[in-house]
Design a protein around this motif. Structure first.
Motif, PDB file in Angstrom:
ATOM      1  N   HIS A 573       0.836  -1.213   0.000  1.00 15.34           N
ATOM      2  CA  HIS A 573       0.000   0.000   0.000  1.00 15.34           C
ATOM      3  C   HIS A 573       0.865   1.254   0.000  1.00 15.34           C
ATOM      4  O   HIS A 573       0.578   2.225  -0.721  1.00 15.34           O
ATOM      5  CB  HIS A 573      -0.925   0.001   1.213  1.00 15.34           C
ATOM      6  N   SER A 574       1.903   1.254   0.807  1.00 14.24           N
ATOM      7  CA  SER A 574       2.782   2.421   0.906  1.00 14.24           C
ATOM      8  C   SER A 574       3.503   2.698  -0.414  1.00 14.24           C
ATOM      9  O   SER A 574       3.605   3.848  -0.858  1.00 14.24           O
ATOM     10  CB  SER A 574       3.790   2.207   2.037  1.00 14.24           C
ATOM     11  N   ASN A 575       3.994   1.663  -1.078  1.00 21.85           N
ATOM     12  CA  ASN A 575       4.678   1.850  -2.366  1.00 21.85           C
ATOM     13  C   ASN A 575       3.715   2.304  -3.465  1.00 21.85           C
ATOM     14  O   ASN A 575       4.083   3.120  -4.331  1.00 21.85           O
ATOM     15  CB  ASN A 575       5.364   0.546  -2.783  1.00 21.85           C
ATOM     16  N   THR A 576       2.492   1.779  -3.422  1.00 23.02           N
ATOM     17  CA  THR A 576       1.501   2.224  -4.417  1.00 23.02           C
ATOM     18  C   THR A 576       1.197   3.709  -4.256  1.00 23.02           C
ATOM     19  O   THR A 576       1.151   4.467  -5.242  1.00 23.02           O
ATOM     20  CB  THR A 576       0.212   1.407  -4.276  1.00 23.02           C
ATOM     21  N   ALA A 577       1.001   4.142  -3.004  1.00 24.65           N
ATOM     22  CA  ALA A 577       0.727   5.559  -2.754  1.00 24.65           C
ATOM     23  C   ALA A 577       1.928   6.423  -3.132  1.00 24.65           C
ATOM     24  O   ALA A 577       1.768   7.526  -3.675  1.00 24.65           O
ATOM     25  CB  ALA A 577       0.354   5.760  -1.288  1.00 24.65           C
ATOM     26  N   ALA A 578       3.138   5.935  -2.867  1.00 27.07           N
ATOM     27  CA  ALA A 578       4.337   6.696  -3.218  1.00 27.07           C
ATOM     28  C   ALA A 578       4.482   6.850  -4.730  1.00 27.07           C
ATOM     29  O   ALA A 578       4.846   7.922  -5.236  1.00 27.07           O
ATOM     30  CB  ALA A 578       5.570   6.019  -2.626  1.00 27.07           C
ATOM     31  N   ALA A 579       4.198   5.788  -5.486  1.00 28.26           N
ATOM     32  CA  ALA A 579       4.282   5.864  -6.947  1.00 28.26           C
ATOM     33  C   ALA A 579       3.262   6.855  -7.504  1.00 28.26           C
ATOM     34  O   ALA A 579       3.567   7.647  -8.411  1.00 28.26           O
ATOM     35  CB  ALA A 579       4.075   4.485  -7.552  1.00 28.26           C
ATOM     36  N   MET A 580       2.044   6.827  -6.953  1.00 28.70           N
ATOM     37  CA  MET A 580       1.032   7.780  -7.405  1.00 28.70           C
ATOM     38  C   MET A 580       1.419   9.208  -7.047  1.00 28.70           C
ATOM     39  O   MET A 580       1.224  10.138  -7.846  1.00 28.70           O
ATOM     40  CB  MET A 580      -0.329   7.427  -6.791  1.00 28.70           C
ATOM     41  N   PHE A 610       6.792   6.574 -13.669  1.00 33.37           N
ATOM     42  CA  PHE A 610       6.030   6.562 -12.419  1.00 33.37           C
ATOM     43  C   PHE A 610       4.589   6.098 -12.634  1.00 33.37           C
ATOM     44  O   PHE A 610       4.013   5.438 -11.757  1.00 33.37           O
ATOM     45  CB  PHE A 610       6.054   7.947 -11.765  1.00 33.37           C
ATOM     46  N   PHE A 611       3.988   6.423 -13.769  1.00 35.17           N
ATOM     47  CA  PHE A 611       2.639   5.914 -14.026  1.00 35.17           C
ATOM     48  C   PHE A 611       2.664   4.397 -14.235  1.00 35.17           C
ATOM     49  O   PHE A 611       1.764   3.679 -13.781  1.00 35.17           O
ATOM     50  CB  PHE A 611       2.037   6.605 -15.251  1.00 35.17           C
ATOM     51  N   MET A 612       3.707   3.890 -14.903  1.00 30.91           N
ATOM     52  CA  MET A 612       3.824   2.440 -15.047  1.00 30.91           C
ATOM     53  C   MET A 612       4.086   1.778 -13.699  1.00 30.91           C
ATOM     54  O   MET A 612       3.583   0.669 -13.429  1.00 30.91           O
ATOM     55  CB  MET A 612       4.943   2.101 -16.024  1.00 30.91           C
ATOM     56  N   SER A 613       4.852   2.444 -12.848  1.00 34.18           N
ATOM     57  CA  SER A 613       5.094   1.898 -11.503  1.00 34.18           C
ATOM     58  C   SER A 613       3.805   1.821 -10.708  1.00 34.18           C
ATOM     59  O   SER A 613       3.580   0.870  -9.938  1.00 34.18           O
ATOM     60  CB  SER A 613       6.128   2.755 -10.769  1.00 34.18           C
ATOM     61  N   THR A 614       2.937   2.835 -10.859  1.00 30.26           N
ATOM     62  CA  THR A 614       1.653   2.810 -10.151  1.00 30.26           C
ATOM     63  C   THR A 614       0.832   1.582 -10.556  1.00 30.26           C
ATOM     64  O   THR A 614       0.298   0.854  -9.704  1.00 30.26           O
ATOM     65  CB  THR A 614       0.872   4.099 -10.465  1.00 30.26           C
ATOM     66  N   PHE A 615       0.748   1.333 -11.850  1.00 26.86           N
ATOM     67  CA  PHE A 615      -0.001   0.162 -12.313  1.00 26.86           C
ATOM     68  C   PHE A 615       0.698  -1.139 -11.914  1.00 26.86           C
ATOM     69  O   PHE A 615       0.036  -2.158 -11.629  1.00 26.86           O
ATOM     70  CB  PHE A 615      -0.178   0.226 -13.832  1.00 26.86           C
ATOM     71  N   ALA A 616       2.026  -1.109 -11.904  1.00 23.44           N
ATOM     72  CA  ALA A 616       2.761  -2.313 -11.498  1.00 23.44           C
ATOM     73  C   ALA A 616       2.484  -2.659 -10.044  1.00 23.44           C
ATOM     74  O   ALA A 616       2.296  -3.841  -9.692  1.00 23.44           O
ATOM     75  CB  ALA A 616       4.254  -2.111 -11.742  1.00 23.44           C
ATOM     76  N   TRP A 617       2.458  -1.664  -9.155  1.00 22.95           N
ATOM     77  CA  TRP A 617       2.189  -1.938  -7.742  1.00 22.95           C
ATOM     78  C   TRP A 617       0.736  -2.356  -7.528  1.00 22.95           C
ATOM     79  O   TRP A 617       0.429  -3.117  -6.616  1.00 22.95           O
ATOM     80  CB  TRP A 617       2.522  -0.716  -6.893  1.00 22.95           C
TER      81      TRP A 617
END
Length: 655
Positions: A573-580, A610-617
C-alpha cells in the motif's frame, strides 16, 4: 369644415411641413395626423436604421415589387431564395417565371457581387462590364464540376483611380519629376480618393500600392529639410490614412487574391508596403533632431504611428505607446491595450552608458588610491587618471545630449493581409493545424545614439496583444515577420526568438529577444470551445492535484509510522501511494516545461516510469491477495525482493 393639408404638409387645423428627408428614401408626404415620415413605395426600413432602402425585387423571381417593411424580404416564387428573389439553392439552376429551372449544358444566369452573369457553356469564360461605378471588364469562368467560379474583378477600376493612374504612369515613365511639391499633391489626392471610395477593386489596390511605394521610396532617400514632412504638416497623416485604407480589414481578401494573380508583381503587396512605411519612419527618426520635427503620434482607423522621443533616461522599463501624452489628445483609440514594454538597455544611449562606466572607474580608483596616499608617485598617477576621466566626462556633457527615439507602428488587421506562410524554426514547436493571425501586428524599432538597435538583446522586450477573436481560438504562438526569409523570398512568420509568457481569454503577452514585427498566431479550430475556459480548467486541475498529493503523502507517512501493522500488505500500500504521489508531482512540475526539448524529454520519461510503476504496484497488490488466498503458508511477512522487482524494476526496463 375639416380640411386636408396639401402634400408634404400635416396638422389640424394648422398645417405645417413634414420635414421628411427624401435623400434617405422617405416619402415627402407624411402622416396627416401625427406627422410621422414613412418610406417611399417599394422601399423598406431596417429596424434601428434612419434610412429607407429600395426593395429591388427581381421581377422574374418574385411575385411583386413590394417587400417586407422591416426585413426587405421579397415574395419569392417556389424554389427561389435570397432577399431579392434572384438566386436558386442549386448552383446549376436558373431563376425563371415558373421558379428555379436546372441548366444541364452550362452555368445559369445569376447575380453575384452586383453583376448579372449570362448563361454560359461549360469550360468557357463570361466577360461583362464591371459593377456600376467602375470601369473595365469582369471575367468569370464556368466549371463543369463546380459551376460558376469566383468572379475576377481585378481589372475593374474606380473612376477616381483612373485619373490617379494617369499621374502615376507619367511618374513611372519619367515624364514628370517627383519632388516635394508633387509629393504633397499626390499624397493629399490619394487620401481624398481612398477615403471617398466606398469599395476598392483589385486595380484600385494595385494603383494605390504603386503610388504609395513610389512616394515612400522617394521620402526614404531624402534627408534634413528635403523631407516633405518638414514642409507639409499633414503629409504624414495623408500617407498614413492612405496606408490605413489599403491595409484595412476589407482589403485583406483582395491582397491574397492579387498575390495569386499572375499580373501582380512578385514581392509587392502589404509586406513590401509595411517595410517601406517602417523605413520611412526610421528616416524620420534619423532626421528628427536635425529638422526639429515634433514627435509623431497619429491614429488612423487601422494604423497607429508613433515616434516618441525619450530624453529622461532611467533604469526602468517603459511602456509604449504612451497614450496619456498630450500628443494623442483628441484622437479616437481603437485599441488602447496592445503595447510594448522596452528594457532599459534598449533605451539608454551608449554615450550615457560610457559615462556610467567612467563613474564606476573613478570610484574604484579613488578606493584604490586611498590606502596608498603615502606614496606620492601612485597618488599622482591616480590623480592624473581621475582628471582624464573627469575631463572626458565633461567633454561628453558639453556636447549635444544623445537622444533615443522609439518607433512604433501598430496595424489593426495586417495579419490577414500578409501571406499565410509560417515556419517553425525552433525545435519542439508545432504550428497550428488551422493557423490564423489573431492580434494586431506591432513593429518596434529604437534609434539610439545615431544608430538603430539591432541583433540579440541582452534584456528581452515584452509585448501585450489584445486578441481580435476570443471564440474558437487556441494554442497561441508569438511570431515575428521575417521580410527576407531563406525559406520564402516574399517573407514568412517565424517563432524563433519569441515565447508566450502569459495568456488569458482576451490577451496574450509575448517575450522576444530582438526588435522587429510581431503578432500572435492561433489555431482557428473549435477545440477550445469544448474545453471551456482555460483558466478555470487550470484552477480545477491544480487544486485537485494538490488535494490528491496531500492525501497520498499523508497515507505514506501514516503507513510508515504504524510499526504495529508492519506487513507486506502495508508495504505494498505504501509503495503504491508513493508511486502515485511521484507521478502527480512530476506532472505538476513539468506540465508546462515545453520550451526546452531536453527538459521536456526528461519529464516525459519520468511520467512514463512513475505511471507504469503505479499500475505495477496495483498488479503486485492483486497478486499478493491471490497468493494469500491460495498458498497455505503465511506470505504476509518476509522478504519482498520479488515484489520490488515487479513494482520498480519492470517499469524501469520498459521505460
Amino acid at each position: 369644415i375639416d380640411h386636408q393639408c396639401p402634400r408634404g404638409w400635416w396638422g389640424s387645423p394648422t398645417c405645417g411641413p413634414c420635414h421628411c428627408d427624401t435623400n434617405k428614401g422617405f416619402d415627402p408626404d407624411c402622416n396627416k395626423t401625427s406627422g410621422h415620415c414613412h418610406c417611399k413605395e417599394f422601399h423598406y426600413r431596417p429596424r434601428g436604421s434612419d434610412t429607407c432602402l429600395p426593395c429591388d425585387c427581381y421581377p422574374v423571381g418574385s411575385f411583386s415589387r413590394s417587400c417586407d417593411p422591416e426585413t426587405g424580404q421579397c415574395q419569392c416564387r417556389p424554389g427561389v431564395i435570397g432577399r431579392q428573389c434572384n438566386i436558386c439553392d442549386n448552383p446549376f439552376a436558373e431563376v425563371t417565371n415558373s421558379g428555379c429551372e436546372v441548366i444541364y449544358d452550362g452555368c445559369p444566369k445569376t447575380i453575384t457581387q452586383g453583376i448579372w452573369w449570362p448563361r454560359t457553356k461549360f469550360n468557357l469564360p463570361a466577360a461583362v462590364p464591371c459593377p456600376k461605378g467602375s470601369v473595365g471588364a469582369a471575367i468569370r469562368h464556368c466549371d463543369v464540376e463546380r459551376g460558376w467560379l469566383e468572379p475576377d474583378l481585378y481589372n475593374c477600376t474606380s473612376p477616381p483611380f483612373v485619373e490617379l493612374n494617369i499621374a502615376l504612369d507619367s511618374l513611372e515613365r519619367n515624364e514628370t519629376e517627383l519632388n516635394t511639391i508633387m509629393e504633397k499633391k499626390l499624397a493629399h489626392q490619394l487620401r481624398d480618393i481612398t477615403e471617398a471610395t466606398g469599395r476598392l477593386y483589385g486595380n484600385d489596390l494595385q494603383i494605390a500600392e504603386r503610388l504609395l511605394s513610389r512616394l515612400l521610396t522617394f521620402e526614404t532617400q531624402q534627408s534634413g529639410f528635403g523631407l516633405t514632412a518638414t514642409q507639409d504638416a499633414h503629409f504624414n497623416e495623408n500617407i498614413l490614412q492612405g496606408c490605413s485604407v489599403l491595409l484595412g480589414p476589407s482589403t485583406s481578401g483582395l491582397w491574397r487574391a492579387l498575390a495569386q494573380n499572375q499580373n501582380h508583381l512578385l514581392g509587392g503587396g502589404p509586406a513590401e508596403l509595411t517595410e517601406l512605411l517602417e523605413q520611412y519612419s526610421k528616416n524620420l527618426a534619423q532626421n528628427m533632431k536635425l529638422t526639429y520635427l515634433n514627435p509623431v503620434a497619429l491614429v488612423s482607423p487601422n494604423i497607429v504611428m508613433n515616434l516618441d522621443r525619450v530624453e529622461n533616461h532611467t533604469h526602468v522599463r517603459r511602456r509604449f505607446p504612451r497614450y496619456q501624452n498630450t500628443v494623442f489628445r483628441g484622437q479616437a483609440l481603437w485599441d488602447p491595450y496592445t503595447h510594448v514594454i522596452l528594457p532599459p538597455a534598449a533605451l539608454v544611449p551608449q554615450r550615457q552608458q560610457q559615462q556610467l562606466s567612467w563613474k564606476e572607474k573613478e570610484r574604484s580608483e579613488k578606493k584604490l588610491s586611498a590606502p596608498q596616499s603615502a606614496a606620492s608617485a601612485p597618488a599622482s598617477v591616480s590623480a592624473n587618471h581621475t582628471k582624464e576621466y573627469t575631463a572626458a566626462r565633461r567633454s561628453v556633457s558639453l556636447t549635444d545630449q544623445p537622444i533615443t527615439i522609439v518607433i512604433l507602428l501598430i496595424y489593426r488587421s495586417l495579419g490577414a493581409a500578409l501571406p499565410p506562410k509560417y515556419h517553425a524554426d525552433r525545435r519542439g514547436v508545432r504550428l497550428p493545424r488551422h493557423p490564423v493571425m489573431n492580434s494586431p501586428v506591432v513593429t518596434i524599432s529604437v534609434y539610439n545614439n545615431q544608430t538603430f538597435v539591432g541583433g540579440h538583446l541582452d534584456q528581452p522586450i515584452l509585448l501585450e496583444f489584445k486578441l481580435l477573436e476570443t471564440a474558437n481560438r487556441s494554442k497561441p504562438l508569438c511570431v515575428q515577420w521575417n521580410h527576407s526569409s531563406p525559406h520564402d523570398i516574399a517573407g514568412c512568420w517565424t517563432v524563433r526568438d519569441c515565447i508566450v509568457v502569459y495568456r488569458n481569454t482576451s490577451h496574450v503577452r509575448c517575450q522576444c529577444q530582438r526588435l522587429g514585427t510581431f503578432g500572435v498566431l492561433m489555431d482557428s479550430s473549435h477545440r477550445e470551445q469544448l474545453e471551456g475556459d482555460l483558466e478555470t480548467l487550470a484552477l480545477v486541475t491544480y487544486s485537485s492535484l494538490c488535494v490528491s498529493m496531500l492525501a497520498l503523502l499523508l497515507t505514506v507517512l501514516v503507513l510508515s509510522c504504524l510499526r504495529g501493522l508492519k506487513s507486506n500488505t502495508r508495504s505494498i500500500h505504501s509503495n503504491t501511494a508513493a508511486a502515485m504521489f511521484l507521478s502527480e508531482l512530476v506532472y505538476l512540475l513539468g506540465v508546462n516545461q515545453t520550451e526546452q526539448q531536453f527538459l521536456c524529454t526528461v519529464v516525459a520519461i519520468l511520467l512514463h516510469y512513475f505511471f507504469m510503476s503505479t499500475f505495477a504496484w496495483m498488479f503486485v497488490e492483486g497478486l499478493h491477495i491471490y497468493r494469500m488466498q491460495t498458498e497455505q503458508r503465511n506470505i504476509n511477512y518476509g522478504a519482498m525482493r520479488f515484489y520490488y522487482a515487479i513494482g520498480w524494476g519492470v517499469p524501469a526496463i520498459i521505460t
